[in-house]
Design a protein around this motif. Structure first.
Motif, mmCIF file in Angstrom:
data_model
loop_
_atom_site.group_PDB
_atom_site.id
_atom_site.type_symbol
_atom_site.label_atom_id
_atom_site.label_comp_id
_atom_site.label_asym_id
_atom_site.label_seq_id
_atom_site.Cartn_x
_atom_site.Cartn_y
_atom_site.Cartn_z
ATOM 1 N N UNK A 36 21.367 21.318 49.478
ATOM 2 C CA UNK A 36 20.914 21.853 50.743
ATOM 3 C C UNK A 36 22.016 21.950 51.783
ATOM 4 N N UNK A 37 21.836 21.252 52.878
ATOM 5 C CA UNK A 37 22.715 21.388 54.025
ATOM 6 C C UNK A 37 23.826 20.331 54.084
ATOM 7 N N UNK A 38 23.969 19.500 53.053
ATOM 8 C CA UNK A 38 24.947 18.405 53.089
ATOM 9 C C UNK A 38 26.348 18.897 53.430
ATOM 10 N N UNK A 39 26.792 19.951 52.764
ATOM 11 C CA UNK A 39 28.131 20.481 53.015
ATOM 12 C C UNK A 39 28.296 20.908 54.481
ATOM 13 N N UNK A 40 27.274 21.543 55.005
ATOM 14 C CA UNK A 40 27.366 22.016 56.395
ATOM 15 C C UNK A 40 27.404 20.840 57.358
ATOM 16 N N UNK A 41 26.631 19.797 57.053
ATOM 17 C CA UNK A 41 26.666 18.609 57.900
ATOM 18 C C UNK A 41 28.067 18.001 57.920
ATOM 19 N N UNK A 70 26.232 27.516 51.047
ATOM 20 C CA UNK A 70 26.422 28.905 51.439
ATOM 21 C C UNK A 70 27.887 29.287 51.307
ATOM 22 N N UNK A 71 28.130 30.563 51.114
ATOM 23 C CA UNK A 71 29.493 31.043 50.838
ATOM 24 C C UNK A 71 30.476 30.665 51.941
ATOM 25 N N UNK A 72 30.084 30.865 53.203
ATOM 26 C CA UNK A 72 31.025 30.589 54.288
ATOM 27 C C UNK A 72 31.276 29.095 54.446
ATOM 28 N N UNK A 73 30.260 28.259 54.132
ATOM 29 C CA UNK A 73 30.439 26.808 54.177
ATOM 30 C C UNK A 73 31.330 26.352 53.022
ATOM 31 N N UNK A 74 31.178 26.987 51.869
ATOM 32 C CA UNK A 74 32.025 26.701 50.701
ATOM 33 C C UNK A 74 33.500 26.868 51.092
ATOM 34 N N UNK A 75 33.816 28.005 51.690
ATOM 35 C CA UNK A 75 35.205 28.281 52.077
ATOM 36 C C UNK A 75 35.700 27.271 53.116
ATOM 37 N N UNK A 76 34.861 27.005 54.099
ATOM 38 C CA UNK A 76 35.256 26.077 55.156
ATOM 39 C C UNK A 76 35.457 24.669 54.606
ATOM 40 N N UNK A 100 32.595 29.710 36.562
ATOM 41 C CA UNK A 100 33.755 30.547 36.894
ATOM 42 C C UNK A 100 34.233 30.335 38.327
ATOM 43 N N UNK A 101 33.449 29.630 39.138
ATOM 44 C CA UNK A 101 33.879 29.326 40.493
ATOM 45 C C UNK A 101 33.787 30.473 41.475
ATOM 46 N N UNK A 102 32.973 31.476 41.210
ATOM 47 C CA UNK A 102 32.791 32.586 42.145
ATOM 48 C C UNK A 102 32.046 32.071 43.385
ATOM 49 N N UNK A 103 32.676 32.174 44.534
ATOM 50 C CA UNK A 103 32.093 31.662 45.776
ATOM 51 C C UNK A 103 30.778 32.377 46.081
ATOM 52 N N UNK A 104 29.739 31.599 46.317
ATOM 53 C CA UNK A 104 28.430 32.139 46.668
ATOM 54 C C UNK A 104 27.483 32.292 45.493
ATOM 55 N N UNK A 105 28.003 32.336 44.260
ATOM 56 C CA UNK A 105 27.150 32.527 43.090
ATOM 57 C C UNK A 105 26.600 31.187 42.605
ATOM 58 N N UNK A 106 25.432 31.225 41.967
ATOM 59 C CA UNK A 106 24.855 30.008 41.383
ATOM 60 C C UNK A 106 25.100 29.947 39.882
ATOM 61 N N UNK A 107 25.614 31.020 39.314
ATOM 62 C CA UNK A 107 25.866 31.026 37.884
ATOM 63 C C UNK A 107 26.357 32.372 37.412
ATOM 64 N N UNK A 161 12.932 41.031 54.335
ATOM 65 C CA UNK A 161 13.865 40.225 55.113
ATOM 66 C C UNK A 161 14.043 38.881 54.410
ATOM 67 N N UNK A 162 15.281 38.548 54.048
ATOM 68 C CA UNK A 162 15.584 37.271 53.406
ATOM 69 C C UNK A 162 15.920 36.246 54.488
ATOM 70 N N UNK A 163 15.132 35.198 54.575
ATOM 71 C CA UNK A 163 15.298 34.222 55.664
ATOM 72 C C UNK A 163 16.648 33.519 55.612
ATOM 73 N N UNK A 164 17.166 33.261 54.417
ATOM 74 C CA UNK A 164 18.450 32.556 54.322
ATOM 75 C C UNK A 164 19.580 33.386 54.900
ATOM 76 N N UNK A 165 19.531 34.706 54.703
ATOM 77 C CA UNK A 165 20.580 35.571 55.237
ATOM 78 C C UNK A 165 20.535 35.588 56.769
ATOM 79 N N UNK A 166 19.350 35.667 57.327
ATOM 80 C CA UNK A 166 19.215 35.663 58.788
ATOM 81 C C UNK A 166 19.664 34.314 59.347
ATOM 82 N N UNK A 167 19.294 33.241 58.670
ATOM 83 C CA UNK A 167 19.704 31.903 59.103
ATOM 84 C C UNK A 167 21.219 31.774 59.120
ATOM 85 N N UNK A 168 21.871 32.310 58.085
ATOM 86 C CA UNK A 168 23.339 32.265 58.014
ATOM 87 C C UNK A 168 23.965 32.966 59.220
#
Length: 637
Positions: A330-335, A359-365, A392-399, A509-516
């Motif tokens: 979940x949000x652990x990385x962002x915290x 999330x992709x931007x949190x991954x990079x950060x 493969x380590x593609x940022x944002x992908x789950x598999x 409307x995807x809520x996760x995208x709007x939240x990001x």
């Protein structure tokens, strides 16, 4: 005589050199060609190798007699390195040998407990502490399935599950009020014949018995194997409650076979016996229990156990204990990324982070700030029968989609009507598969290799997760409830939960995208996005419950400019609700049910409310007068 080369050699040399040149060129060109046109082929091959190795190990264990379970793997580790620390908790280390002996004492104390027999179902209402692990191992030795109760559940759920014995600890955390929660329903529990044990040496509450004193006095002699002789691979091992973000939690059945497969989670991601694993997520949930606890049993690693996640203490704990592997969800990385920056942010030994939901931007950060930590994002659910690993380590992908995985675990994405809240079907009544790059509902075929056991004592909810006549008449699939997307490179991405995605102005409307988008603004810290119904309007319109960054103020004009810059008109949250904190589950999943019910009614909501106003180019206060205008239709949305 003058020497001359033989004619046959003179003729043979050029073709031979030519052939060698072709072979050499081919050897040099193949890697270049593969890297250019098939950049992930070597990663795919390594994944296939690992997958086959896991399958071979699993099959060999399934063939062992007597039957081999997770407990047997723990006993192997105990024999291999008895003095190695298995659990480190609050400056105390507990070796594999001590853990085994303590679980024996616990099991012998349970056997002497009136009202309990080996094999009875037992509920654990405990926090993250060694006693949780000791007790689970003890119950495994007695052949008892265990219900892992979420700290957040109260009377209704405590009474729902039929158990013979309830073990709990009131000293977990004063905020959890576990003692009060149990005492509230104690008469009903006693009427049902449930024995209630408190993990303490003394207890003055009638009807509740102390248990720690009995464990201390019990024998540490090993338990005979015949006590668990009734256990098969299909027997329930644990019941894990789902998080309940969209309703009441349900107890997912994890049988012994599934628990055996869970052993491979950490080892398949490169974790070894030399690793030190930081477990700060709840042991009552899949992440903490299956990945942290059970995964460490397979690898023979050391667990650094924390009562609960603390962003401020996280890295100090890692440094102090030489942690090499961390979990997230979940949000652990962002915290962690939201904590104040420090000079020693990269001063640690963590090499691997494994979990899901980053999330992709949190991954990079996260990688930029805390160093070159390998992130292994995966997708799975407690009750689901399919999972993915982003090897493969593609940022944002789950598999990543590949042939072998899809052959073993047949799955597909199907078109989903979010307005009707059901799959799209063709004239023949079959589901329609989604195209590449198109969002669809993930469904996985229910087979002997990929079974779906369902929810305990809840056939109605179990049946809701079964989807019939998907690709052909009579087939049966598991409905994940998750909307996914597969790109042209065969990477798969999580989009949203069914029910979280809503439809407005004919658009999904995807809520996760709007939240990001909202959380990358200058003043908003957290955003929980959901859809609410408006009288006289089709579909649901966007609303966001947000928190404001410390030291900042909500600026309606700036937020308006931000959402207009990033989001199309139909996806812009029409209403914003300012909260002190966004309500989340124990694993940091945002709660939406209550928010959706309260909608945007200022008469029910004490929090500040705002509405998007295109004329003012700002979010302005939502007053009772404005609310009445919306309900009457005088204000159009």
């Amino acid at each position: 005589a003058q020497w001359e080369p033989l004619p046959c050699l003179a003729l043979a040399a050029p073709p031979l050199m030519y052939l060698l040149s072709i072979i050499l060129a081919t050897i040099l060109v193949i890697p270049f060609t593969l890297k250019t046109f098939y950049p992930y082929v070597w990663m795919d091959i390594l994944y296939f190798r690992d997958l086959l190795r896991i399958l071979v190990r699993f099959v060999s264990r399934r063939r062992r007699r007597p039957l081999f379970f997770v407990l047997d793997r723990f006993l192997e580790q105990r024999s291999a390195h008895p003095d190695k620390p298995f659990i480190v908790f609050e400056n105390e280390a507990y070796s594999y040998s001590y853990t085994d002996k303590r679980s024996d004492k616990t099991a012998n104390a349970l056997q002497a407990q009136s009202g309990y027999q080996a094999g009875d179902t037992v509920a654990l209402f405990m926090g993250n502490e060694p006693a949780f692990m000791f007790t689970w191992l003890a119950l495994a030795k007695l052949g008892s399935p265990v219900a892992l109760l979420n700290h957040n559940i109260r009377s209704k759920s405590l009474l729902h599950f039929h158990v013979k014995l309830l073990c709990y600890d009131c000293a977990v955390c004063p905020l959890l009020e576990l003692k009060e929660a149990v005492e509230d329903v104690l008469p009903s529990l006693l009427d049902q014949g449930v024995t209630v044990l408190l993990m303490t040496k003394h207890c003055d509450t009638p009807g509740i018995e102390s248990f720690s004193d009995k464990v201390d006095e019990a024998s540490d002699s090993p338990l005979p194997r015949f006590l668990r002789s009734h256990v098969t691979f299909k027997s329930p091992a644990v019941y894990i409650y789902t998080s309940g973000t969209t309703g009441l939690p349900k107890a997912a059945v994890v049988n012994q076979n599934r628990l055996l497969t869970a052993l491979a989670i950490l080892s398949s991601n490169g974790v070894t016996s030399s690793d030190v694993i930081y477990v700060n997520l709840p042991l009552y949930h899949t992440a903490g229990f299956l990945i942290g606890f059970i995964g460490a049993i397979e690898t023979g690693s050391t667990i650094i156990l924390k009562r609960k996640f603390s962003a401020s203490q996280f890295w100090d704990d890692c440094r102090k204990n030489s942690v090499t592997v961390i979990q997230y969800i979940g949000e652990v990385m962002r915290y962690l990324c939201s904590t104040p920056k420090r000079e020693n942010d990269k001063g640690h030994k963590v090499r691997l982070a494994i979990g899901n939901g980053v999330r992709a931007e949190i991954w990079r950060e996260f990688v930029s700030r805390f160093g070159n930590i390998q992130i292994k994002e995966f997708y799975a659910s407690t009750e689901g029968n399919v999972g993915f690993v982003n090897y493969a380590g593609r940022i944002g992908a789950v598999g990543r989609v590949n042939f072998l995985h899809r052959k073993l675990f047949p799955y597909t994405l199907i078109q989903y009507d979010t307005e009707r809240d059901e799959p799209v079907r063709d004239a023949n009544g079959l589901c329609v598969e989604s195209l590449t790059g198109e969002t669809g509902l993930l469904v996985s075929k229910i087979t002997d290799i990929a079974p779906f056991v369902g929810y305990a004592q809840n056939e109605e909810q179990t049946e809701r997760k079964r989807l019939r006549n998907v690709l052909k008449k009579g087939d049966l699939y598991f409905n994940s409830g998750d909307l996914m997307k597969i790109d042209k490179d065969n990477f798969i991405y999580f989009q949203d939960r069914v029910g979280d995605t809503f439809r407005w102005k004919g658009e999904n409307v995807a809520t996760t995208e709007v939240s990001d988008i909202l959380t990358i603004s200058d003043c908003l810290k957290e955003a929980n996005v959901y859809g609410v119904q408006v009288p006289g309007h089709e579909g649901r319109i966007g609303m966001a419950a947000v928190t404001v960054m410390e030291g900042a103020q909500f600026d309606g004009s700036k937020i308006y400019e931000h959402v207009v810059s990033y989001l199309p008109s139909y996806a812009r949250p029409r209403f914003i609700r300012i909260q002190n904190a966004v309500e989340v589950t124990g694993t940091f999943k945002q709660m939406k049910v209550k928010l959706v019910e309260e909608s945007f009614d200022p008469g029910r909501i004490q929090d500040p409310l705002y509405i998007l106003d295109d004329k003012e180019r700002s979010y302005i206060p939502l007053t009772a007068q404005v609310y009445s205008g919306i309900l009457s239709g005088n204000i159009k949305l």
